[in-house]
Design an enzyme around this catalytic site. Structure first.
Site, mmCIF file in Angstrom:
data_model
loop_
_atom_site.group_PDB
_atom_site.id
_atom_site.type_symbol
_atom_site.label_atom_id
_atom_site.label_comp_id
_atom_site.label_asym_id
_atom_site.label_seq_id
_atom_site.Cartn_x
_atom_site.Cartn_y
_atom_site.Cartn_z
ATOM 1 N N GLY A 47 44.185 -7.941 10.045
ATOM 2 C CA GLY A 47 43.976 -9.387 10.047
ATOM 3 C C GLY A 47 43.372 -9.935 11.330
ATOM 4 C CD GLU A 64 26.596 -3.369 15.928
ATOM 5 O OE1 GLU A 64 25.757 -3.602 16.839
ATOM 6 O OE2 GLU A 64 27.188 -4.279 15.321
ATOM 7 C CE1 TYR A 92 34.257 -1.895 17.718
ATOM 8 C CE2 TYR A 92 35.763 -2.439 19.502
ATOM 9 C CZ TYR A 92 35.172 -1.506 18.677
ATOM 10 O OH TYR A 92 35.494 -0.179 18.783
ATOM 11 C CB VAL A 93 38.826 -5.408 14.904
ATOM 12 C CG1 VAL A 93 40.258 -4.887 14.869
ATOM 13 C CG2 VAL A 93 38.808 -6.933 14.831
ATOM 14 N N GLY A 150 40.270 -9.489 12.675
ATOM 15 C CA GLY A 150 38.920 -10.013 12.484
ATOM 16 C C GLY A 150 38.938 -11.371 11.799
ATOM 17 C CD GLU A 195 24.552 -11.513 20.428
ATOM 18 O OE1 GLU A 195 23.965 -10.422 20.499
ATOM 19 O OE2 GLU A 195 24.007 -12.542 19.977
ATOM 20 C CE1 TYR A 219 32.163 -10.568 9.649
ATOM 21 C CE2 TYR A 219 30.090 -9.467 9.229
ATOM 22 C CZ TYR A 219 31.137 -9.756 10.078
ATOM 23 O OH TYR A 219 31.157 -9.229 11.335
ATOM 24 C CG ASN A 252 28.913 -2.801 9.360
ATOM 25 O OD1 ASN A 252 29.851 -2.372 8.691
ATOM 26 N ND2 ASN A 252 29.056 -3.226 10.599
ATOM 27 N N GLY A 294 41.968 -3.917 9.535
ATOM 28 C CA GLY A 294 42.816 -4.110 8.368
ATOM 29 C C GLY A 294 44.092 -4.864 8.683
#
Length: 160
Positions: free
Chosen positions: A95, A24, A86-87, A97, A83, A131, A124, A93
């Site tokens: 699964g 980030e 993270y993966v 997350g 909060e 999402y 992002n 890709g």
């Protein structure tokens, strides 16, 4: 596999917090020490909670979700504020997350919480698309405000 984090996960969680901040473009803002994370998650009065995503192949830690309870006065119930999700880039890709979010949604449903909320950086695009594919919608009528550092100290009386 998704599981509740344990105190033994703190070093890995700390490393992933730093990885996320680097992604980030904010690594310079990270101040948290492992001991602070341990206290927040596993101290006498935990204020935050975490789940770990592990690889099905070798059991290695590939991601995490760190969250805490919020409260809606309009709904009259708690909710979960995510909060950090993270993966690790090389495991995206797979699964993980979605599995982490599914677990938090399951907790909401089980406990009668009516909201699962989080923030995402406007730039992002991959996360936003992810999402929205899950059915999440941006709350663009609200703007997040934050007090930190000197402004917080001044308002709180430390700067007087």
């Amino acid at each position: 596999m998704i599981r509740t984090a344990t105190a033994a996960d703190v070093p890995e969680l700390h490393a992933m917090v730093r990885e996320l901040a680097d992604y980030e473009k904010s690594l310079h803002e990270v101040r948290v020490a492992e001991e602070q994370l341990r206290e927040a998650l596993f101290g006498e009065r935990p204020a935050a909670f975490a789940h770990i995503a592990e690889s099905d192949e070798d059991g290695s830690v590939v991601g995490f979700a760190l969250w805490f309870l919020n409260f809606s006065t309009w709904r009259g119930t708690h909710g979960i504020y995510l909060e950090d999700l993270y993966v690790r880039p090389e495991r995206r890709g797979g699964g993980h997350g979605k599995a982490l979010l599914t677990e938090l949604a399951r907790i909401c449903v089980e406990r009668g919480y009516e909201r699962l909320e989080w923030s995402v950086l406007n730039w992002n695009a991959p996360s936003i698309a992810f999402y929205e594919a899950l059915g999440a919608r941006p709350q663009d009528e609200w703007t997040v405000y934050r007090l930190t550092d000197g402004a917080l100290a001044e308002l709180g009386g430390a700067g007087v």
